[in-house]
Design a protein around this motif. Structure first.
Motif, PDB file in Angstrom:
ATOM      1  N   ALA A  68      65.957 -18.567  91.364  1.00  0.00           N
ATOM      2  CA  ALA A  68      67.111 -18.364  90.548  1.00  0.00           C
ATOM      3  C   ALA A  68      68.311 -17.960  91.700  1.00  0.00           C
ATOM      4  O   ALA A  68      69.428 -18.437  91.405  1.00  0.00           O
ATOM      5  CB  ALA A  68      67.223 -17.733  89.459  1.00  0.00           C
ATOM      6  N   GLU A  69      67.793 -17.420  92.710  1.00  0.00           N
ATOM      7  CA  GLU A  69      68.778 -16.819  93.670  1.00  0.00           C
ATOM      8  C   GLU A  69      69.313 -18.072  94.368  1.00  0.00           C
ATOM      9  O   GLU A  69      70.202 -18.048  95.076  1.00  0.00           O
ATOM     10  CB  GLU A  69      68.269 -16.043  94.650  1.00  0.00           C
ATOM     11  CG  GLU A  69      67.827 -14.490  93.901  1.00  0.00           C
ATOM     12  CD  GLU A  69      67.498 -13.411  94.872  1.00  0.00           C
ATOM     13  OE1 GLU A  69      67.182 -13.986  95.836  1.00  0.00           O
ATOM     14  OE2 GLU A  69      67.305 -12.355  94.423  1.00  0.00           O
ATOM     15  N   ARG A  70      68.750 -19.154  94.593  1.00  0.00           N
ATOM     16  CA  ARG A  70      68.982 -20.166  95.219  1.00  0.00           C
ATOM     17  C   ARG A  70      69.855 -21.396  94.614  1.00  0.00           C
ATOM     18  O   ARG A  70      70.181 -22.437  95.027  1.00  0.00           O
ATOM     19  CB  ARG A  70      67.597 -20.934  95.933  1.00  0.00           C
ATOM     20  CG  ARG A  70      66.947 -20.123  96.832  1.00  0.00           C
ATOM     21  CD  ARG A  70      65.827 -20.757  97.500  1.00  0.00           C
ATOM     22  NE  ARG A  70      66.320 -21.933  98.374  1.00  0.00           N
ATOM     23  CZ  ARG A  70      65.552 -22.820  99.051  1.00  0.00           C
ATOM     24  NH1 ARG A  70      64.498 -22.773  99.050  1.00  0.00           N
ATOM     25  NH2 ARG A  70      65.898 -23.735  99.609  1.00  0.00           N
ATOM     26  N   VAL A  71      69.481 -21.203  93.277  1.00  0.00           N
ATOM     27  CA  VAL A  71      70.209 -22.274  92.371  1.00  0.00           C
ATOM     28  C   VAL A  71      71.070 -21.881  91.349  1.00  0.00           C
ATOM     29  O   VAL A  71      70.539 -20.793  90.644  1.00  0.00           O
ATOM     30  CB  VAL A  71      69.088 -23.070  91.792  1.00  0.00           C
ATOM     31  CG1 VAL A  71      69.538 -24.326  90.883  1.00  0.00           C
ATOM     32  CG2 VAL A  71      68.113 -23.764  92.553  1.00  0.00           C
ATOM     33  N   VAL A  72      72.414 -22.288  90.968  1.00  0.00           N
ATOM     34  CA  VAL A  72      73.144 -21.685  90.097  1.00  0.00           C
ATOM     35  C   VAL A  72      72.977 -22.869  88.844  1.00  0.00           C
ATOM     36  O   VAL A  72      72.239 -23.525  88.902  1.00  0.00           O
ATOM     37  CB  VAL A  72      74.689 -21.683  90.578  1.00  0.00           C
ATOM     38  CG1 VAL A  72      74.829 -20.766  91.677  1.00  0.00           C
ATOM     39  CG2 VAL A  72      75.302 -23.176  90.812  1.00  0.00           C
ATOM     40  N   GLY A  73      73.674 -22.297  87.800  1.00  0.00           N
ATOM     41  CA  GLY A  73      73.484 -22.977  86.585  1.00  0.00           C
ATOM     42  C   GLY A  73      72.375 -22.466  85.853  1.00  0.00           C
ATOM     43  O   GLY A  73      71.661 -21.589  85.717  1.00  0.00           O
ATOM     44  N   PRO A  74      72.155 -23.329  84.659  1.00  0.00           N
ATOM     45  CA  PRO A  74      71.149 -22.904  83.615  1.00  0.00           C
ATOM     46  C   PRO A  74      69.699 -23.149  84.216  1.00  0.00           C
ATOM     47  O   PRO A  74      69.413 -23.694  85.217  1.00  0.00           O
ATOM     48  CB  PRO A  74      71.385 -24.128  82.410  1.00  0.00           C
ATOM     49  CG  PRO A  74      71.852 -25.304  83.220  1.00  0.00           C
ATOM     50  CD  PRO A  74      72.509 -24.605  84.259  1.00  0.00           C
ATOM     51  N   ILE A  75      68.744 -22.539  83.279  1.00  0.00           N
ATOM     52  CA  ILE A  75      67.331 -22.736  83.520  1.00  0.00           C
ATOM     53  C   ILE A  75      66.541 -23.130  82.223  1.00  0.00           C
ATOM     54  O   ILE A  75      66.764 -22.692  81.446  1.00  0.00           O
ATOM     55  CB  ILE A  75      66.796 -21.005  84.131  1.00  0.00           C
ATOM     56  CG1 ILE A  75      67.570 -20.607  85.220  1.00  0.00           C
ATOM     57  CG2 ILE A  75      65.245 -21.203  84.109  1.00  0.00           C
ATOM     58  CD1 ILE A  75      67.086 -18.988  85.710  1.00  0.00           C
ATOM     59  N   ALA A  76      65.637 -23.970  82.919  1.00  0.00           N
ATOM     60  CA  ALA A  76      64.746 -24.462  81.583  1.00  0.00           C
ATOM     61  C   ALA A  76      63.290 -24.323  82.061  1.00  0.00           C
ATOM     62  O   ALA A  76      63.007 -24.547  82.853  1.00  0.00           O
ATOM     63  CB  ALA A  76      65.091 -26.142  81.631  1.00  0.00           C
ATOM     64  N   LEU A  77      62.702 -23.218  81.124  1.00  0.00           N
ATOM     65  CA  LEU A  77      61.454 -23.063  81.253  1.00  0.00           C
ATOM     66  C   LEU A  77      60.588 -23.946  80.398  1.00  0.00           C
ATOM     67  O   LEU A  77      60.513 -24.092  79.377  1.00  0.00           O
ATOM     68  CB  LEU A  77      61.029 -21.532  80.892  1.00  0.00           C
ATOM     69  CG  LEU A  77      62.007 -20.440  81.565  1.00  0.00           C
ATOM     70  CD1 LEU A  77      61.526 -19.208  80.930  1.00  0.00           C
ATOM     71  CD2 LEU A  77      61.270 -20.653  82.967  1.00  0.00           C
ATOM     72  N   SER A  78      59.352 -24.481  81.200  1.00  0.00           N
ATOM     73  CA  SER A  78      58.261 -25.076  80.513  1.00  0.00           C
ATOM     74  C   SER A  78      56.980 -24.695  81.080  1.00  0.00           C
ATOM     75  O   SER A  78      56.839 -24.133  81.991  1.00  0.00           O
ATOM     76  CB  SER A  78      58.483 -26.608  80.464  1.00  0.00           C
ATOM     77  OG  SER A  78      57.658 -27.492  79.769  1.00  0.00           O
ATOM     78  N   GLY A  79      55.865 -25.310  80.481  1.00  0.00           N
ATOM     79  CA  GLY A  79      54.606 -24.841  80.908  1.00  0.00           C
ATOM     80  C   GLY A  79      53.495 -25.363  79.919  1.00  0.00           C
ATOM     81  O   GLY A  79      54.039 -25.754  78.807  1.00  0.00           O
ATOM     82  N   HIS A  80      52.520 -25.646  80.600  1.00  0.00           N
ATOM     83  CA  HIS A  80      51.521 -26.344  79.820  1.00  0.00           C
ATOM     84  C   HIS A  80      50.057 -25.594  79.541  1.00  0.00           C
ATOM     85  O   HIS A  80      49.700 -24.991  80.442  1.00  0.00           O
ATOM     86  CB  HIS A  80      50.979 -27.970  80.535  1.00  0.00           C
ATOM     87  CG  HIS A  80      49.937 -28.668  79.958  1.00  0.00           C
ATOM     88  ND1 HIS A  80      48.522 -28.728  80.642  1.00  0.00           N
ATOM     89  CD2 HIS A  80      49.782 -28.928  78.686  1.00  0.00           C
ATOM     90  CE1 HIS A  80      47.837 -29.564  79.671  1.00  0.00           C
ATOM     91  NE2 HIS A  80      48.608 -29.742  78.513  1.00  0.00           N
ATOM     92  N   SER A  81      49.611 -25.546  78.276  1.00  0.00           N
ATOM     93  CA  SER A  81      48.538 -24.835  77.892  1.00  0.00           C
ATOM     94  C   SER A  81      48.657 -23.423  78.270  1.00  0.00           C
ATOM     95  O   SER A  81      49.605 -22.568  77.814  1.00  0.00           O
ATOM     96  CB  SER A  81      47.365 -25.597  78.586  1.00  0.00           C
ATOM     97  OG  SER A  81      45.975 -25.102  77.920  1.00  0.00           O
ATOM     98  N   ALA A  82      47.838 -22.884  79.021  1.00  0.00           N
ATOM     99  CA  ALA A  82      47.999 -21.344  79.831  1.00  0.00           C
ATOM    100  C   ALA A  82      49.512 -21.116  80.117  1.00  0.00           C
ATOM    101  O   ALA A  82      50.171 -20.127  79.880  1.00  0.00           O
ATOM    102  CB  ALA A  82      47.113 -21.069  80.553  1.00  0.00           C
ATOM    103  N   GLY A  83      49.783 -22.080  80.763  1.00  0.00           N
ATOM    104  CA  GLY A  83      51.283 -22.071  81.272  1.00  0.00           C
ATOM    105  C   GLY A  83      52.318 -22.173  80.140  1.00  0.00           C
ATOM    106  O   GLY A  83      53.325 -21.514  80.188  1.00  0.00           O
TER     107      GLY A  83
END
Length: 265
Positions: free
Chosen positions: A119-134
């Motif tokens: 996040a320090e390298r990219v401005v703007g929104p964050i979208a979190l995803s993950g699969h199963s345990a993720g």
């Protein structure tokens, strides 16, 4: 409707053996991920994989891999960054220490640290995803005791767990209990179900219609439990998708899964 009691919890949470050709998926992922990396070498920061799009990123997409917290890593799933990259998003595929070497809370904190660094390298929104345990870890990062720095959590505009595990109590009945350290205390602390989510984001729960019934149940459970807390809460049960192919839409920038994760942000 009558629901039969589960007598074999290990089988209830088994995926590969119930999917035709299921054992071939890890090799397929490895091959496709290697081909993707051959075309574009990932950057840092630190562990995991980080991919930058052409031009200025629209934001940061995070995809956390599955494997029951005990196997796999980002290098199996590199190609699933392609959909978000084509839409102009930077992509982080975090690495995390696996059980039994580390704990669920250690994995959670490792992923949070990598998200914060990216996040320090990219401005703007964050979208979190993950699969199963993720999917579990993605949901865990938006809980009321999130290890994400407050400024980073405030940038998370959407969380989309795919076929996640949100109530860990049933896994206490499986052979995984020992390797995962699933004491009653750990289950209460690390199950997203026993927390409230951050409010200023959208939550979209995604699961395949042809998954093992317990995964559909887990997704419906967290959707119903968390409904009304985030800005918006949605549930998609994708037809004709099982536990191993339900993530394939992420490789396609126009697929409804990628749209659900990034559309409108």
């Amino acid at each position: 409707m009558m629901v039969q009691g589960i007598t074999d919890w290990d089988d209830a949470y088994a995926n590969i053996v119930h999917i035709p050709g299921g054992a071939d998926f890890p090799d397929r992922w490895t091959r496709d991920a290697a081909a993707f990396r051959a075309a574009r070498t990932p950057e840092g920061p630190g562990s995991g994989e980080f991919h930058m799009p052409e031009g200025t990123p629209k934001g940061l997409m995070v995809f956390i891999h599955g494997g029951y917290w005990m196997k796999f890593g980002p290098s199996w799933f590199s190609h699933f960054a392609s959909g978000a990259l084509a839409r102009g998003w930077a992509v982080l595929l975090p690495d995390y220490p696996l059980a039994p070497t580390d704990t669920l809370s250690g994995m959670r904190d490792a992923v949070a640290a990598q998200v914060a660094a990216a996040a320090e390298r990219v401005v703007g929104p964050i979208a979190l995803s993950g699969h199963s345990a993720g999917g579990h870890l993605a949901a865990r990062l938006i809980c009321d005791d999130s290890p994400l720095p407050a400024a980073v959590l405030a940038r998370v505009r959407r969380c989309l767990p795919i076929s996640g595990l949100f109530d860990l109590r049933p896994l206490q009945q499986t052979a995984m209990r020992g390797d995962l350290g699933l004491t009653d205390e750990v289950v209460r602390r690390e199950s997203p179900l026993f927390h409230l989510p951050a409010r200023d984001l959208d939550l979209h729960i995604w699961v395949g219609a042809d998954e093992r019934p317990v995964f559909v149940q887990q997704s419906r459970l967290i959707h119903d439990a968390w409904a009304g807390w985030p800005n918006r809460t949605d549930l998609t049960v994708e037809p004709r998708r099982h536990h191993l192919d339900v993530i394939e839409g992420l490789a396609d920038p126009a697929h409804p899964l990628t749209e659900a994760l990034l559309g409108g942000l």
